[in-house]
Write a protein that holds these residues in place. Structure first.
Motif, short mmCIF file in Angstrom:
data_model
loop_
_atom_site.label_atom_id
_atom_site.label_comp_id
_atom_site.label_asym_id
_atom_site.label_seq_id
_atom_site.Cartn_x
_atom_site.Cartn_y
_atom_site.Cartn_z
N ALA A 112 9.08 11.91 -5.39
CA ALA A 112 8.00 12.91 -5.33
C ALA A 112 7.80 13.55 -6.70
N GLY A 113 6.56 13.80 -7.02
CA GLY A 113 6.25 14.45 -8.29
C GLY A 113 5.28 15.59 -8.07
N ASP A 114 5.55 16.72 -8.71
CA ASP A 114 4.66 17.88 -8.52
C ASP A 114 4.02 18.34 -9.81
N TYR A 115 4.00 17.48 -10.84
CA TYR A 115 3.39 17.87 -12.11
C TYR A 115 1.87 17.94 -12.01
N SER A 116 1.30 16.96 -11.31
CA SER A 116 -0.14 16.92 -11.15
C SER A 116 -0.47 15.96 -10.03
N ASP A 117 -1.76 15.82 -9.73
CA ASP A 117 -2.18 14.89 -8.69
C ASP A 117 -2.49 13.51 -9.27
N TYR A 118 -2.17 13.29 -10.54
CA TYR A 118 -2.36 11.96 -11.14
C TYR A 118 -1.37 11.01 -10.49
N VAL A 119 -1.86 9.90 -9.98
CA VAL A 119 -1.01 8.97 -9.24
C VAL A 119 -0.36 8.03 -10.26
N SER A 120 0.83 8.38 -10.66
CA SER A 120 1.49 7.72 -11.77
C SER A 120 2.32 6.52 -11.34
N ARG A 121 2.42 5.56 -12.25
CA ARG A 121 3.28 4.39 -12.05
C ARG A 121 4.61 4.55 -12.79
N THR A 122 4.79 5.65 -13.46
CA THR A 122 5.96 5.79 -14.33
C THR A 122 6.94 6.83 -13.80
N GLU A 123 8.22 6.54 -13.93
CA GLU A 123 9.27 7.37 -13.36
C GLU A 123 9.30 8.81 -13.87
N PRO A 124 9.02 9.07 -15.14
CA PRO A 124 9.10 10.47 -15.61
C PRO A 124 8.16 11.43 -14.88
N ARG A 125 7.15 10.91 -14.20
CA ARG A 125 6.23 11.77 -13.47
C ARG A 125 6.77 12.16 -12.09
N TYR A 126 7.94 11.68 -11.76
CA TYR A 126 8.54 11.97 -10.46
C TYR A 126 9.84 12.74 -10.68
N ASN A 127 9.94 13.90 -10.10
CA ASN A 127 11.11 14.73 -10.35
C ASN A 127 12.05 14.89 -9.17
N TYR A 128 11.72 14.24 -8.06
CA TYR A 128 12.63 14.25 -6.90
C TYR A 128 12.73 12.83 -6.37
N TRP A 129 13.96 12.44 -6.03
CA TRP A 129 14.20 11.06 -5.60
C TRP A 129 15.03 11.05 -4.32
N GLY A 130 14.70 10.10 -3.46
CA GLY A 130 15.51 9.87 -2.27
C GLY A 130 16.65 8.92 -2.60
N GLN A 131 17.46 8.62 -1.60
CA GLN A 131 18.68 7.85 -1.82
C GLN A 131 18.47 6.34 -1.78
N GLY A 132 17.37 5.86 -1.30
CA GLY A 132 17.12 4.43 -1.27
C GLY A 132 17.45 3.79 0.06
N THR A 133 16.72 2.74 0.38
CA THR A 133 16.99 1.95 1.58
C THR A 133 16.92 0.48 1.18
N LEU A 134 17.88 -0.30 1.66
CA LEU A 134 18.02 -1.69 1.24
C LEU A 134 17.16 -2.61 2.09
N VAL A 135 16.37 -3.42 1.42
CA VAL A 135 15.59 -4.47 2.07
C VAL A 135 16.12 -5.81 1.58
N THR A 136 16.51 -6.65 2.52
CA THR A 136 17.00 -7.99 2.19
C THR A 136 16.11 -9.00 2.88
N VAL A 137 15.53 -9.88 2.10
CA VAL A 137 14.64 -10.90 2.63
C VAL A 137 15.33 -12.24 2.49
N SER A 138 15.59 -12.85 3.62
CA SER A 138 16.28 -14.13 3.64
C SER A 138 15.29 -15.28 3.69
N SER A 139 15.52 -16.26 2.86
CA SER A 139 14.63 -17.42 2.87
C SER A 139 15.23 -18.55 3.69
#
Length: 124
Positions: free
Chosen positions: A97-124
């Motif tokens: 989550a980022g609260d600097y502005s409403d610009y929808v950024s692709r870059t990590e520095p624009r996000y100041n809060y992070w969740g812990q992550g969830t693992l996705v495994t795709v088996s072929s």
């Protein structure tokens, strides 16, 4: 704000999967929300992001068309719907989550809060 990502798991190539990011707090609609992922042995990369109201979204060029991001501010939730999954989509997926502005950024520095992550495994 605190973020909780969920919905990961083991799926087969070609399957679909929906990830959710649930946020705590009462000001959810003041944050842009992004999804990023880190594949094994690779750097974390941008996946998709959505504006505060949900009216605007951006995607990584190579994922557009297979992934869809949406949000429900009444439920403090952002969803990443993934279709036609491939083995190369295997990664830990993070919401941020980022609260600097409403610009929808692709870059990590624009996000100041992070969740812990969830693992996705795709088996072929």
């Amino acid at each position: 704000v605190q973020l909780q990502a969920s919905g990961g798991g083991l799926v087969q190539a070609g399957d679909s999967l929906r990830l959710s990011c649930i946020a705590s707090g009462r000001t959810f609609d003041t944050y842009i929300i992004g999804w990023f992922r880190r594949a094994p042995g690779k750097v974390r990369e941008f996946v998709a992001a959505i504006s505060r109201s949900g009216s605007s979204a951006v995607y990584a060029d190579h994922l557009q068309g297979r992934f869809t991001i949406s949000r429900d501010n009444a439920k403090n939730t952002v969803t990443l719907q993934m279709y036609s999954l491939k083995s190369e989509d295997t990664a830990v997926y993070y919401c941020a989550a980022g609260d600097y502005s409403d610009y929808v950024s692709r870059t990590e520095p624009r996000y100041n809060y992070w969740g812990q992550g969830t693992l996705v495994t795709v088996s072929s």
